[in-house]
Design a protein around this motif. Structure first.
Motif, PDB file in Angstrom:
ATOM      1  N   VAL A 162      -1.112 102.568  13.653  1.00 47.30           N
ATOM      2  CA  VAL A 162      -0.114 101.501  13.432  1.00 47.30           C
ATOM      3  C   VAL A 162      -1.216 100.151  13.726  1.00 47.30           C
ATOM      4  CG1 VAL A 162       1.920 100.151  13.705  1.00 47.30           C
ATOM      5  CG2 VAL A 162       1.999 102.507  14.125  1.00 47.30           C
ATOM      6  N   GLY A 163      -1.252  99.407  12.514  1.00 48.41           N
ATOM      7  CA  GLY A 163      -2.045  98.080  12.645  1.00 48.41           C
ATOM      8  C   GLY A 163      -1.118  97.158  12.978  1.00 48.41           C
ATOM      9  N   VAL A 164      -1.360  96.255  14.018  1.00 48.86           N
ATOM     10  CA  VAL A 164      -0.631  95.178  14.575  1.00 48.86           C
ATOM     11  C   VAL A 164      -1.481  94.065  14.808  1.00 48.86           C
ATOM     12  CG1 VAL A 164       0.746  96.622  15.695  1.00 48.86           C
ATOM     13  CG2 VAL A 164      -0.996  96.047  16.771  1.00 48.86           C
ATOM     14  N   VAL A 197      -5.180  96.849  17.199  1.00 46.74           N
ATOM     15  CA  VAL A 197      -5.301  95.352  16.700  1.00 46.74           C
ATOM     16  C   VAL A 197      -6.162  95.036  15.577  1.00 46.74           C
ATOM     17  CG1 VAL A 197      -5.620  93.093  17.468  1.00 46.74           C
ATOM     18  CG2 VAL A 197      -4.656  94.828  19.100  1.00 46.74           C
ATOM     19  N   TYR A 198      -5.614  94.524  14.495  1.00 48.34           N
ATOM     20  CA  TYR A 198      -6.182  93.728  13.356  1.00 48.34           C
ATOM     21  C   TYR A 198      -5.266  92.267  13.432  1.00 48.34           C
ATOM     22  CZ  TYR A 198      -7.467  98.533  12.019  1.00 48.34           C
ATOM     23  OH  TYR A 198      -7.901 100.004  12.047  1.00 48.34           O
ATOM     24  N   ASN A 199      -6.249  91.260  13.863  1.00 46.27           N
ATOM     25  CA  ASN A 199      -5.831  90.039  14.031  1.00 46.27           C
ATOM     26  C   ASN A 199      -5.287  89.294  12.701  1.00 46.27           C
ATOM     27  OD1 ASN A 199      -7.862  89.780  16.760  1.00 46.27           O
ATOM     28  ND2 ASN A 199      -5.613  89.385  17.142  1.00 46.27           N
ATOM     29  N   GLU A 200      -6.516  89.425  11.696  1.00 38.42           N
ATOM     30  CA  GLU A 200      -6.077  88.901  10.429  1.00 38.42           C
ATOM     31  C   GLU A 200      -5.544  89.721   9.454  1.00 38.42           C
ATOM     32  OE1 GLU A 200      -7.217  85.845   9.856  1.00 38.42           O
ATOM     33  OE2 GLU A 200      -8.233  85.608  12.088  1.00 38.42           O
ATOM     34  N   THR A 201      -4.419  89.195   8.503  1.00 31.70           N
ATOM     35  CA  THR A 201      -3.929  89.808   7.579  1.00 31.70           C
ATOM     36  C   THR A 201      -4.969  90.710   6.674  1.00 31.70           C
ATOM     37  OG1 THR A 201      -2.064  88.123   7.376  1.00 31.70           O
ATOM     38  CG2 THR A 201      -2.478  89.589   5.594  1.00 31.70           C
ATOM     39  N   SER A 202      -6.084  89.987   6.243  1.00 32.23           N
ATOM     40  CA  SER A 202      -6.682  90.643   5.374  1.00 32.23           C
ATOM     41  C   SER A 202      -7.481  92.027   6.012  1.00 32.23           C
ATOM     42  CB  SER A 202      -8.004  89.767   5.059  1.00 32.23           C
ATOM     43  OG  SER A 202      -8.707  89.452   6.056  1.00 32.23           O
ATOM     44  N   THR A 203      -7.900  92.097   7.565  1.00 32.67           N
ATOM     45  CA  THR A 203      -8.318  93.109   7.765  1.00 32.67           C
ATOM     46  C   THR A 203      -7.247  94.365   8.256  1.00 32.67           C
ATOM     47  OG1 THR A 203      -7.882  92.405  10.076  1.00 32.67           O
ATOM     48  CG2 THR A 203     -10.107  91.937   9.112  1.00 32.67           C
ATOM     49  N   ARG A 204      -6.144  93.858   8.298  1.00 32.95           N
ATOM     50  CA  ARG A 204      -4.996  94.931   8.679  1.00 32.95           C
ATOM     51  C   ARG A 204      -4.544  95.414   7.211  1.00 32.95           C
ATOM     52  NH1 ARG A 204      -2.418  90.958  10.844  1.00 32.95           N
ATOM     53  NH2 ARG A 204      -0.682  90.724   9.620  1.00 32.95           N
ATOM     54  N   ILE A 218       1.420  99.151   8.751  1.00 29.89           N
ATOM     55  CA  ILE A 218       0.943  97.399   9.317  1.00 29.89           C
ATOM     56  C   ILE A 218       2.037  96.735   9.434  1.00 29.89           C
ATOM     57  CG2 ILE A 218      -1.476  97.771   8.185  1.00 29.89           C
ATOM     58  CD1 ILE A 218      -0.544  95.947   6.011  1.00 29.89           C
ATOM     59  N   THR A 219       2.033  95.954  10.314  1.00 28.64           N
ATOM     60  CA  THR A 219       3.128  94.925  10.661  1.00 28.64           C
ATOM     61  C   THR A 219       2.863  93.736   9.730  1.00 28.64           C
ATOM     62  OG1 THR A 219       2.052  94.050  12.601  1.00 28.64           O
ATOM     63  CG2 THR A 219       3.542  96.095  12.772  1.00 28.64           C
ATOM     64  N   GLN A 220       3.734  92.647  10.159  1.00 28.29           N
ATOM     65  CA  GLN A 220       3.801  91.326   9.636  1.00 28.29           C
ATOM     66  C   GLN A 220       2.650  91.268   8.149  1.00 28.29           C
ATOM     67  OE1 GLN A 220       3.397  90.168  14.000  1.00 28.29           O
ATOM     68  NE2 GLN A 220       3.330  88.205  12.866  1.00 28.29           N
ATOM     69  N   LEU A 221       3.149  91.809   7.126  1.00 29.79           N
ATOM     70  CA  LEU A 221       2.810  91.757   6.045  1.00 29.79           C
ATOM     71  C   LEU A 221       3.233  90.418   4.940  1.00 29.79           C
ATOM     72  CD1 LEU A 221       0.794  92.982   3.531  1.00 29.79           C
ATOM     73  CD2 LEU A 221       2.958  94.145   2.569  1.00 29.79           C
ATOM     74  N   PRO A 222       2.526  89.220   4.869  1.00 31.52           N
ATOM     75  CA  PRO A 222       3.109  88.369   4.310  1.00 31.52           C
ATOM     76  C   PRO A 222       3.743  88.505   2.750  1.00 31.52           C
ATOM     77  CG  PRO A 222       0.769  87.766   5.123  1.00 31.52           C
ATOM     78  CD  PRO A 222       1.136  89.235   5.197  1.00 31.52           C
ATOM     79  N   LYS A 276      -0.138  79.631  18.681  1.00 30.43           N
ATOM     80  CA  LYS A 276      -1.071  80.586  18.758  1.00 30.43           C
ATOM     81  C   LYS A 276      -1.576  81.124  17.124  1.00 30.43           C
ATOM     82  CE  LYS A 276      -2.511  84.618  21.765  1.00 30.43           C
ATOM     83  NZ  LYS A 276      -1.944  85.441  22.753  1.00 30.43           N
ATOM     84  N   SER A 277      -2.636  80.782  17.025  1.00 26.89           N
ATOM     85  CA  SER A 277      -2.913  81.119  15.617  1.00 26.89           C
ATOM     86  C   SER A 277      -2.529  82.463  14.959  1.00 26.89           C
ATOM     87  CB  SER A 277      -4.403  81.026  15.502  1.00 26.89           C
ATOM     88  OG  SER A 277      -4.794  81.125  13.913  1.00 26.89           O
ATOM     89  N   ASN A 278      -1.800  82.633  13.909  1.00 28.97           N
ATOM     90  CA  ASN A 278      -1.530  84.126  13.346  1.00 28.97           C
ATOM     91  C   ASN A 278      -0.427  84.733  14.132  1.00 28.97           C
ATOM     92  OD1 ASN A 278      -3.062  83.805  10.706  1.00 28.97           O
ATOM     93  ND2 ASN A 278      -5.044  84.154  12.037  1.00 28.97           N
ATOM     94  N   TYR A 279      -0.010  84.149  15.141  1.00 28.59           N
ATOM     95  CA  TYR A 279       0.949  85.037  15.903  1.00 28.59           C
ATOM     96  C   TYR A 279       2.277  85.134  15.190  1.00 28.59           C
ATOM     97  CZ  TYR A 279       3.774  86.618  20.059  1.00 28.59           C
ATOM     98  OH  TYR A 279       4.398  87.305  20.649  1.00 28.59           O
ATOM     99  N   TYR A 280       2.685  84.405  14.535  1.00 31.84           N
ATOM    100  CA  TYR A 280       3.909  84.493  13.628  1.00 31.84           C
ATOM    101  C   TYR A 280       3.756  84.570  12.016  1.00 31.84           C
ATOM    102  CZ  TYR A 280       6.425  83.001  17.720  1.00 31.84           C
ATOM    103  OH  TYR A 280       6.979  82.993  19.171  1.00 31.84           O
TER     104      TYR A 280
END
Length: 511
Positions: A41-43, A233-240, A252-256, A366-370
């Protein structure tokens, strides 16, 4: 923002062409059903600790839900109806007393059997005032004592007539049961690093980059379909997204929303999404500076064009709240309560009447948290600048809430006492840090709401709570976000509105 999105889409589409979407984990047959060796799971981030009574938030609940369990289950698949979990029976003896019978043969991950002693220890522990334990302690503050009847029976006695006790002890926001002997032996710090629960998965390793869980063979319930789970952990959307497309991870979580089409173009991937029982909010520190003036806080809220944020960022799928409440309240949801007002001219007038003289107001997050948190902050600050407020965005690894800050408020249980009063009321971080001058009537209402049985009176109190909060403006609601998860084909899994990622046997299958 548009150029970044276009570049990301182009890069990922190129990746689809160049890379086959391989499965992150191998699948095999086991006793007539399929299972995975590893579910990856990518978070965006991992919690700072894994102590379930000392951490609450979207980064922790997605993991803790598989390690720990509560006395009762508030079933998200069945309108939060109460069902057996660690307990098999429960009965109200009187208005202040609940008798509970535990399930026999339940084992903690270290082999200890669950008994009533562990339940008493768990309830007593939340009153120890360890860092981060405030949320759990506040939610269970109605509990006067827990008494052992025998190894498998205990009694909960409340200090008020609490109509919601069963929902409190079923909440996955602090009511977890932890092992008495293990914590007494290893201490709180060791437990937070490698906790022991009764859930279907046990902790194998924990680092800032990855949490690894392993299936617990002595689990009392059904056998999960994945032998191991890795939260990476993949902090950035692109890497996730790239990790999902290339087969490095399975979910993956938090897909825009603006990136959903990229995932859906791949026949081996799909997207699941829903509005979660959570709202994005702002906190305003009323203790000093320009935000000590209520008119400034009112102007800040009035000048936010929430509909524009919903349309531009969320493609119309986020929902503007009708006050600080949740639709899951059922009969207690006040559908006639007004949504927050957007009125630029009124905001300018209030600002002119206020004590504000151009002081800098920082919007901290916090950057990219939400999801879309960064974009929303930049847009809101621009709205404030246009009415004459000197504001700017401040990114921080540790949000201190000295001025304006981002937050998300998740419903603790489906009742007005599980929302605004519990998140902002007496005994909360709000009262201790950024709403120190909390309205006395708000405090009194919160206490009454948690100890009155009459539905009409409780509705009236819930309405007054929202009215006080909206008038004093210690914060501002934005929207209920629409969260999306990317998932590879061959996996059957249902996300919950609480953001818990449940990988138990009845909610996760391999086709």
């Amino acid at each position: 923002m548009k150029k970044t999105a276009i570049l990301l889409i182009f890069t990922l589409l190129l990746g689809i062409v160049l890379t086959a979407c391989n499965s992150a984990s191998s699948t095999k047959e086991a006793s007539g059903s399929k299972e995975l060796d590893v579910l990856k799971v990518g978070v965006t981030e991992l919690p700072a600790l894994l102590d379930p009574q000392r951490t609450s938030g979207n980064t922790s609940i997605r993991i803790l839900y598989n390690i720990f369990e509560t006395i009762l289950l508030s079933d998200p698949k069945d309108e939060f109806s109460l069902k057996p979990m660690l307990a098999t029976e429960w009965k109200r003896v009187d208005d202040y007393t609940l008798d509970v019978t535990l399930r026999k043969g339940v084992k903690f991950h270290n082999g200890d059997e669950l008994t009533a002693k562990d339940v008493v220890f768990s309830f007593n522990r939340v009153q120890e005032k360890l860092p981060g334990m405030e949320d759990a302690a506040n939610m269970l503050s109605v509990v006067k004592e827990v008494q052992v009847v025998d190894n498998y029976k205990f009694r909960i006695v409340t200090n008020v007539v609490d109509p919601l006790l069963e929902q409190r002890i079923a909440s996955s926001w602090g009511s977890w049961i932890v092992p008495a002997d293990y914590i007494t032996k290893v201490g709180n710090d060791a437990f937070a690093a490698k906790p022991v629960g009764t859930g279907p998965y046990k902790v194998v390793s924990y680092s800032p980059e990855k949490v690894v869980l392993e299936r617990f063979d002595d689990y009392w319930g059904g056998k999960p379909a994945a032998q191991r789970i890795e939260y990476i952990v993949y902090n950035e959307t692109s890497t996730r997204m790239t990790a999902l497309i290339t087969g490095e991870v399975d979910i993956i979580t938090q897909l825009p929303l603006d990136q959903v089409p990229v995932i859906e173009k791949n026949k081996d991937l799909s997207v699941k999404g829903l509005n979660i029982s959570n709202m994005h909010v702002l906190t305003f520190n009323t203790a000093g500076g320009p935000l000590a003036d209520k008119k400034v806080r009112q102007a800040l809220s009035l000048s936010i064009d929430r509909q524009m944020l919903v349309d531009k960022l969320w493609q119309g799928k986020a929902i503007i709240p009708k006050g600080h409440q949740y639709s899951e309240y059922g009969d207690y949801y006040l559908n006639d309560y007004p949504a927050p007002e957007y009125n630029v001219e009124k905001a300018k007038k209030l600002l002119a009447e206020s004590s504000y003289h151009g002081e800098l107001i920082e919007y901290e997050l916090k950057s990219n948290y939400y999801t879309f948190g960064n974009e929303a902050a930049e847009a809101i600050v621009d709205m404030w600048n246009k009415i004459g407020i000197n504001a700017k965005v401040k990114f921080s690894d540790k949000v201190e809430r000295k001025s304006v800050a981002s937050w998300s408020n998740t419903m603790r249980f489906p009742d007005p006492s599980g929302g605004l009063s519990l998140l902002w009321g007496p005994g909360t971080e709000a009262e201790k840090t950024y709403w120190k001058d909390m309205d006395k009537q708000f405090i009194q209402n919160a206490k009454e709401l948690a100890s009155i049985l009459d539905p009409a009176k409780r509705k009236e109190l819930a309405r007054k709570q929202m009215q006080i909060w909206d008038d004093v403006v210690p914060g501002a609601v934005l929207y209920y976000p629409y969260e999306s998860w990317g998932i590879r084909s061959g996996l059957e899994w249902t996300p919950y509105s609480s953001q818990a990622m449940d990988f138990r046997a009845d909610n996760f299958k391999v086709k």
